[in-house]
Design an enzyme around this catalytic site. Structure first.
Site, short mmCIF file in Angstrom:
data_model
loop_
_atom_site.label_atom_id
_atom_site.label_comp_id
_atom_site.label_asym_id
_atom_site.label_seq_id
_atom_site.Cartn_x
_atom_site.Cartn_y
_atom_site.Cartn_z
N GLY A 54 -21.36 -4.26 30.64
CA GLY A 54 -20.20 -3.39 30.77
C GLY A 54 -19.72 -3.09 32.17
NE ARG B 169 -14.87 -6.72 31.60
CZ ARG B 169 -13.87 -6.85 30.71
NH1 ARG B 169 -12.81 -7.55 31.02
NH2 ARG B 169 -13.95 -6.27 29.53
NE ARG C 221 -9.53 -9.25 29.11
CZ ARG C 221 -9.29 -8.37 30.04
NH1 ARG C 221 -8.49 -8.65 31.04
NH2 ARG C 221 -9.85 -7.18 29.97
CB CYS D 153 7.88 -18.76 19.37
SG CYS D 153 8.38 -20.37 19.89
CD GLU D 154 3.85 -13.14 19.61
OE1 GLU D 154 3.49 -13.86 18.66
OE2 GLU D 154 3.47 -11.97 19.78
CE1 TYR E 2 -16.13 -10.72 26.49
CE2 TYR E 2 -15.81 -9.70 28.64
CZ TYR E 2 -16.59 -9.93 27.53
OH TYR E 2 -17.84 -9.39 27.47
N1 LLP Z 1 -23.62 -6.61 25.21
C1 LLP Z 1 -22.93 -6.32 24.10
C2 LLP Z 1 -23.65 -5.91 22.90
C3 LLP Z 1 -21.53 -6.40 24.10
O1 LLP Z 1 -20.85 -6.09 23.01
C4 LLP Z 1 -20.85 -6.82 25.28
C5 LLP Z 1 -19.40 -6.95 25.30
C6 LLP Z 1 -21.61 -7.14 26.42
C7 LLP Z 1 -23.00 -7.02 26.34
C8 LLP Z 1 -21.01 -7.62 27.69
O2 LLP Z 1 -20.18 -6.66 28.27
P1 LLP Z 1 -19.52 -6.98 29.71
O3 LLP Z 1 -20.62 -6.98 30.75
O4 LLP Z 1 -18.87 -8.30 29.62
O5 LLP Z 1 -18.55 -5.88 29.90
N2 LLP Z 1 -12.60 -8.90 24.95
C9 LLP Z 1 -12.71 -7.72 25.77
C10 LLP Z 1 -14.13 -7.38 26.10
C11 LLP Z 1 -15.00 -7.16 24.90
C12 LLP Z 1 -16.43 -6.87 25.24
C13 LLP Z 1 -17.29 -7.02 24.06
N3 LLP Z 1 -18.68 -6.76 24.26
C14 LLP Z 1 -11.90 -7.90 27.05
O6 LLP Z 1 -11.26 -8.94 27.21
O7 LLP Z 1 -11.85 -7.02 27.88
#
Ligand code: LLP
Length: 441
Positions: A249, A297, A334, A365-366, A394
């Site tokens: 996160g 991320r 995103r 097309c939007e 992502y």
């Molecule tokens: N662990 C779990 C259980 C998760 O659900 C996630 C992300 C992570 C780790 C990794 O989190 P990170 O370090 O990447 O923040 N599609 C969205 C982000 C969705 C994140 C889902 N879970 C976006 O494009 O911002």
């Protein structure tokens, strides 16, 4: 631009990514193109790995959250950096195994793992499976028994921490499809339930509060709540937690509204978490657990850039100017999903001063197909190469073939050398699963 040394402007005034000239990459591989800087990815994995090594005596494992960007090359890099990975589907698991990733360092997630995904994970002998439903505990136990094995599991708990991020990527609020709420008593109930299962070995707990979060306090608060829960489980049901997975996160830089954190700066998140775990265990008299962290991320986001070619330019006097590019929501949804903001650079004129504010539109097309609406750029011309920064996480993962557009290929750059890690799609790829029943011929 970012602070992680991925990006530079070279003597030609071109944007350089991991030592490669973006214009040359665009010329050689075509656009749209995802470009990843290998050094950056490795640096980030190494920083997390070394922090656990140095500050927690190596009693932990970094799991790259591969949902951020999953392809065989990423698992190969994670393997060579001696870290683990988290996977959330049979597809990610299959990719990791195909890349030769050691199953014992794979942790399987998912709020609704399908029975066949559970079977695949068991058959592969993945190291950990994180339980997120009572029904899952039943299937897992049955299938493990059928195979004569005992599966190590964690339980996903929801510590009820609100973090400052987009609602769609918050995961530990009271109203969430993820985890078992500590406050409601559901977490204790599932612990008791899993402990009755003879073919499951409950090692501990997992929590993940959300994504793109910068506040250290939110992570620390979640860790403290997990430790408190560990202590409650010890006193109430004599369950000793061996392992704690604190999720991922950590936020990254997208625009100058975000903090710029150099690669080494991410150490502080782990240091704060490690300190909180040590202090909490001391306070409650618990053995310090083996720790997992799941950054996605922050490992791959700033290491990635998307290159586009500017096509149609449309100025609506008094309203706005649109630059249309050869990509769009099919390679980066995103902005449409979260209103995410990005920084753009004209890669072939990276030295020039910004002169105007433009919207960047895709080719779908939007009307909502935008990469963003407020990019500060020099006056762009058709044929310029537009780079959107911090697109490593992502973007490819959430790409689609909307409008039957081709998902761009990805290249990995190291010291100026570039190789495909995802080959270009072809129209044949697009139709290869279509079936024309005889009656329609
Ligand atoms: N662990 C779990 C259980 C998760 O659900 C996630 C992300 C992570 C780790 C990794 O989190 P990170 O370090 O990447 O923040 N599609 C969205 C982000 C969705 C994140 C889902 N879970 C976006 O494009 O911002």
């Amino acid at each position: 631009m970012n602070t992680r040394e991925t990006l530079k402007i070279n003597e030609k005034g071109h944007l350089e990514i991991g030592g490669a000239d973006a214009c040359e990459l665009a010329h050689r591989f075509g656009t749209p193109l995802y470009v990843f800087d290998e050094r950056q990815i490795r640096d980030m994995m190494g920083i997390y790995r070394d922090t656990i090594e140095e500050e927690y005596g190596g009693r932990g494992l970094v799991l790259y959250a591969s949902k951020a960007f999953s392809c065989e090359a990423m698992y190969a890099i994670a393997k060579s950096e001696r870290i683990g990975v988290d996977v959330v589907s049979g597809g990610e698991l299959f990719t990791a195994l195909k890349a030769g990733f050691p199953a014992k360092n794979i942790c399987m997630h998912g709020n609704n793992k399908l029975p066949y995904e559970i079977v695949e994970a068991l058959d592969a002998h993945v190291g950990r499976i994180v339980i997120d439903a009572f029904s899952e505990a039943d299937i897992l136990d049955e299938e493990a028994e059928r195979r004569g094995l005992i599966q190590d599991v964690l339980i996903r708990i929801n510590p009820g921490v609100e973090a400052h991020t987009h609602a769609y990527v918050q995961t530990a609020t009271p109203d969430s499809k993820f985890g078992f709420s500590v406050a409601s008593g559901a977490a204790e109930e599932i612990v008791r339930y899993v402990l009755t299962k003879r073919h499951l070995h409950l090692r501990g707990f997992h929590c993940h509060i959300g994504s793109q979060i910068f506040e250290e306090q939110s992570f620390v608060l979640a860790a403290k709540k997990c430790i408190k829960f560990m202590s409650e489980m010890k006193t109430r049901i004599s369950f000793e937690t061996e392992e704690l997975d604190l999720g991922g996160g950590f936020g990254i830089w997208y625009t100058d509204e975000d903090p710029k954190i150099p690669a080494l700066g991410y150490r502080r998140y782990l240091s704060a978490l490690i300190a909180a775990v040590k202090a909490g265990c001391k306070e409650y008299g618990l053995t310090e657990p083996f720790l997992y962290l799941e950054p996605g991320r922050s490992i791959v986001g700033e290491a990635g850039v998307t290159l586009y070619t500017v096509g149609a330019i449309k100025e609506i006097p008094g309203v706005r100017k649109y630059l249309a590019v050869d990509g769009g929501m099919f390679d980066n949804p995103r902005f449409c999903l979260y209103g995410s903001k990005y920084t753009a650079v004209l890669a072939n004129r990276a030295n020039e001063k910004p002169e105007e504010v433009v919207a960047v539109a895709g080719k779908c097309c939007e009307s909502g197909d935008l990469i963003g609406t407020n990019f500060n750029l020099p006056k762009a011309k058709t044929g310029d190469i537009l780079a959107i920064l911090s697109t490593g996480a992502y973007n490819f993962s959430m790409a689609s073939n909307y409008n039957r557009n081709l998902i761009p290929p990805a290249v990995l750059v190291k010291d100026g050398e570039a190789d495909y890690i995802v080959r270009p799609q072809t129209y044949e790829d697009i139709v290869c699963r279509d079936v024309l029943p005889d009656r329609l011929k």
